[in-house]
Write an enzyme that holds these catalytic residues in place. Structure first.
Site, PDB file in Angstrom:
ATOM      1  N   ARG A 125       0.879  -1.180   0.000  1.00  0.00           N
ATOM      2  CA  ARG A 125       0.000   0.000   0.000  1.00  0.00           C
ATOM      3  C   ARG A 125       0.905   1.214   0.000  1.00  0.00           C
ATOM      4  O   ARG A 125       1.667   1.432   0.956  1.00  0.00           O
ATOM      5  CB  ARG A 125      -0.903  -0.017   1.230  1.00  0.00           C
ATOM      6  CG  ARG A 125      -1.660   1.272   1.417  1.00  0.00           C
ATOM      7  CD  ARG A 125      -2.754   1.164   2.460  1.00  0.00           C
ATOM      8  NE  ARG A 125      -3.887   0.412   1.956  1.00  0.00           N
ATOM      9  CZ  ARG A 125      -5.100   0.395   2.514  1.00  0.00           C
ATOM     10  NH1 ARG A 125      -5.330   1.088   3.616  1.00  0.00           N
ATOM     11  NH2 ARG A 125      -6.085  -0.308   1.992  1.00  0.00           N
ATOM     12  N   HIS A 152      -7.513   0.419  -6.322  1.00  0.00           N
ATOM     13  CA  HIS A 152      -7.574  -0.457  -5.136  1.00  0.00           C
ATOM     14  C   HIS A 152      -8.197  -1.790  -5.586  1.00  0.00           C
ATOM     15  O   HIS A 152      -9.348  -2.093  -5.263  1.00  0.00           O
ATOM     16  CB  HIS A 152      -8.423   0.226  -4.049  1.00  0.00           C
ATOM     17  CG  HIS A 152      -8.313  -0.388  -2.696  1.00  0.00           C
ATOM     18  ND1 HIS A 152      -7.427  -1.392  -2.376  1.00  0.00           N
ATOM     19  CD2 HIS A 152      -9.010  -0.134  -1.540  1.00  0.00           C
ATOM     20  CE1 HIS A 152      -7.571  -1.716  -1.100  1.00  0.00           C
ATOM     21  NE2 HIS A 152      -8.523  -0.978  -0.579  1.00  0.00           N
ATOM     22  N   GLN A 155     -10.074  -4.451  -3.299  1.00  0.00           N
ATOM     23  CA  GLN A 155     -11.365  -4.007  -2.750  1.00  0.00           C
ATOM     24  C   GLN A 155     -12.515  -4.402  -3.677  1.00  0.00           C
ATOM     25  O   GLN A 155     -13.563  -4.869  -3.230  1.00  0.00           O
ATOM     26  CB  GLN A 155     -11.353  -2.484  -2.561  1.00  0.00           C
ATOM     27  CG  GLN A 155     -12.674  -1.936  -2.052  1.00  0.00           C
ATOM     28  CD  GLN A 155     -13.003  -2.422  -0.652  1.00  0.00           C
ATOM     29  OE1 GLN A 155     -12.180  -2.309   0.245  1.00  0.00           O
ATOM     30  NE2 GLN A 155     -14.195  -2.974  -0.458  1.00  0.00           N
ATOM     31  N   ASP A 266     -17.892   6.297  -0.929  1.00  0.00           N
ATOM     32  CA  ASP A 266     -16.619   6.180  -0.208  1.00  0.00           C
ATOM     33  C   ASP A 266     -16.345   7.558   0.389  1.00  0.00           C
ATOM     34  O   ASP A 266     -17.062   8.529   0.095  1.00  0.00           O
ATOM     35  CB  ASP A 266     -15.513   5.762  -1.209  1.00  0.00           C
ATOM     36  CG  ASP A 266     -14.143   5.615  -0.562  1.00  0.00           C
ATOM     37  OD1 ASP A 266     -14.060   5.435   0.671  1.00  0.00           O
ATOM     38  OD2 ASP A 266     -13.124   5.698  -1.290  1.00  0.00           O
ATOM     39  N   CYS A 308     -16.474   0.738   0.952  1.00  0.00           N
ATOM     40  CA  CYS A 308     -15.243  -0.016   1.219  1.00  0.00           C
ATOM     41  C   CYS A 308     -14.791   0.100   2.672  1.00  0.00           C
ATOM     42  O   CYS A 308     -14.066  -0.756   3.164  1.00  0.00           O
ATOM     43  CB  CYS A 308     -14.136   0.443   0.275  1.00  0.00           C
ATOM     44  SG  CYS A 308     -13.659   2.170   0.500  1.00  0.00           S
ATOM     45  N   ARG A 335     -12.981  -9.059   2.138  1.00  0.00           N
ATOM     46  CA  ARG A 335     -11.609  -8.670   1.806  1.00  0.00           C
ATOM     47  C   ARG A 335     -10.682  -9.860   2.048  1.00  0.00           C
ATOM     48  O   ARG A 335      -9.731 -10.104   1.328  1.00  0.00           O
ATOM     49  CB  ARG A 335     -11.145  -7.474   2.656  1.00  0.00           C
ATOM     50  CG  ARG A 335     -11.941  -6.182   2.486  1.00  0.00           C
ATOM     51  CD  ARG A 335     -11.922  -5.669   1.066  1.00  0.00           C
ATOM     52  NE  ARG A 335     -10.561  -5.597   0.544  1.00  0.00           N
ATOM     53  CZ  ARG A 335      -9.632  -4.679   0.903  1.00  0.00           C
ATOM     54  NH1 ARG A 335      -9.948  -3.722   1.742  1.00  0.00           N
ATOM     55  NH2 ARG A 335      -8.418  -4.707   0.388  1.00  0.00           N
TER      56      ARG A 335
END
Ligand code: CP
Ligand code: NVA
Length: 354
Positions: A125, A152, A155, A266, A308, A335
């Site tokens: 990340r 991402h 996700q 989000d 998310c 996840r």
């Protein structure tokens, strides 16, 4: 950035950088529809094995280590990656920004060569998307993108698994508590309409390169100042043309929600954008997802809500977030199962199956 000054240097052969092709997961744009389907089926199978059959893992990562390089905070991605690696029999090595030299005393290039010489896979990340490209370019083992400012990918696999689980119940006569591992995603996902309300960020980008490819319609409402990146838009348009799906961009949340099966939002202030917070809160005014917005927008009767996480109340109120229509905690758990399927494919088998 330290890495850019070193970018064009050829490494000595004694560095034993292997010239063979290494497969990575940087964006879901790089995977075929069949490869994404396979990951979803494998994730569902693992979830079923563990939660409903108590079946042990075959431990394909036994004796192997996975480096988890996180330059930004994480709850879900970190816990999912650590527990998935442990389940596969491997050793997860968490390397936070306070732990390693990367970006402070050492370039991404050198970090990537060194770390990849000792582990079987890297989950990373980072900030700018170029940083994950730099890590992947110089790694001798597969690199998985755990979030950049642009994409991402893991996700969206969890989001898709969640929808597949919910809609697979309509495709089986069995009363079994779980059916996602026996129903193909080609039966559950195509034709769903997803409405995005909020920022044109890494999550929307990831949906744009994935949903049209899998036959889902996507309608995104963002304030007019906030656009997705042009290259991402081009990929999405091509996929939508191929699959004959709708791809709509508007500044009207009500227009985006019209006829939607799934509503997604989000944060308005992604990690790294903290300095813009006050301005963004002003500019996103009117974009909070509420029951009233969903009713006025005429979402489908059985609409579902995804986020998310982490969630802030400004982008969605409690009534929607904690409603019966909200799938956010199932999505968070997924996840783990989807990251597990990715690690199994790349870190144990070296490639994605189709
Ligand atoms: N959704 C997600 O990536 O959460 P974390 O930032 O907690 O990992
Ligand atoms: N858009 C958010 C996603 C967090 C999982 C961010 O980048 O901070």
């Amino acid at each position: 950035m330290l890495s850019s000054t070193l970018k064009r240097i050829s490494l000595p052969s004694t560095c034993s950088r292997i010239q063979k092709q290494v497969n990575h997961l940087i964006t879901l744009a790089d995977l075929s529809k069949a490869q994404i389907h396979r990951l979803l089926m494998n994730a569902a199978q693992h979830k079923y094995n563990v939660k409903y059959e108590d079946k042990p893992s075959s431990k394909p990562l036994e004796g192997k280590s996975v480096a988890l390089i996180f330059s930004k905070r994480s709850t879900r991605t970190r816990v999912a990656s650590e527990t998935a690696t442990a389940y596969l029999g491997g050793h997860p090595m968490f390397l936070g920004s306070q732990d390693i030299q990367m970006g402070v005393n050492e370039s991404l290039l050198d970090t990537s060569v060194v770390v990849s010489s000792m582990v079987s896979g890297i989950m990373a990340r980072v900030g700018a998307h170029e940083e994950i490209l730099e890590l992947a370019k110089n790694s001798t083992v597969p690199v998985v993108n755990a979030l950049t400012d642009k994409y991402h990918p893991t996700q969206i696999l969890a989001d898709l698994l969640t929808l597949h689980e919910v809609y697979s119940k309509n495709h089986t006569d069995s009363k079994a508590p779980y059916s996602a591992h026996v129903v193909h995603p080609e039966k559950t996902l195509p034709g769903l309409k997803v409405a995005w309300i909020g920022d044109a960020n890494n999550i929307l980008h990831s949906m744009m390169v994935t949903l049209p490819k899998l036959g889902l319609h996507l309608s995104a409402a963002t304030p007019s100042k906030y656009h997705p990146d042009d290259d991402v838009l081009n990929i999405a348009k091509k996929e939508a043309a191929k699959s004959n799906t709708e791809l709509v961009f508007t500044s009207s949340p009500l227009e985006a929600i019209n006829g939607a099966d799934v509503i997604v939002t989000d944060t308005w202030v992604s990690m790294g954008q903290e300095a813009e917070k006050a301005q963004r809160l002003k500019e996103f005014s009117g974009y909070q997802v509420t029951m009233d917005m969903i009713k006025q927008g005429n979402a489908n009767k059985d609409w579902k809500f995804l986020h998310c996480l982490p969630r802030k109340p400004e982008e969605v109120d409690d009534e929607v977030f904690y409603s019966q229509n909200s799938l956010v905690f199932q999505e968070a758990e997924n996840r783990k199962w989807t990251i597990l399927a990715v690690f199994e494919a790349l870190f144990a088998n070296g490639k994605f199956e189709s």
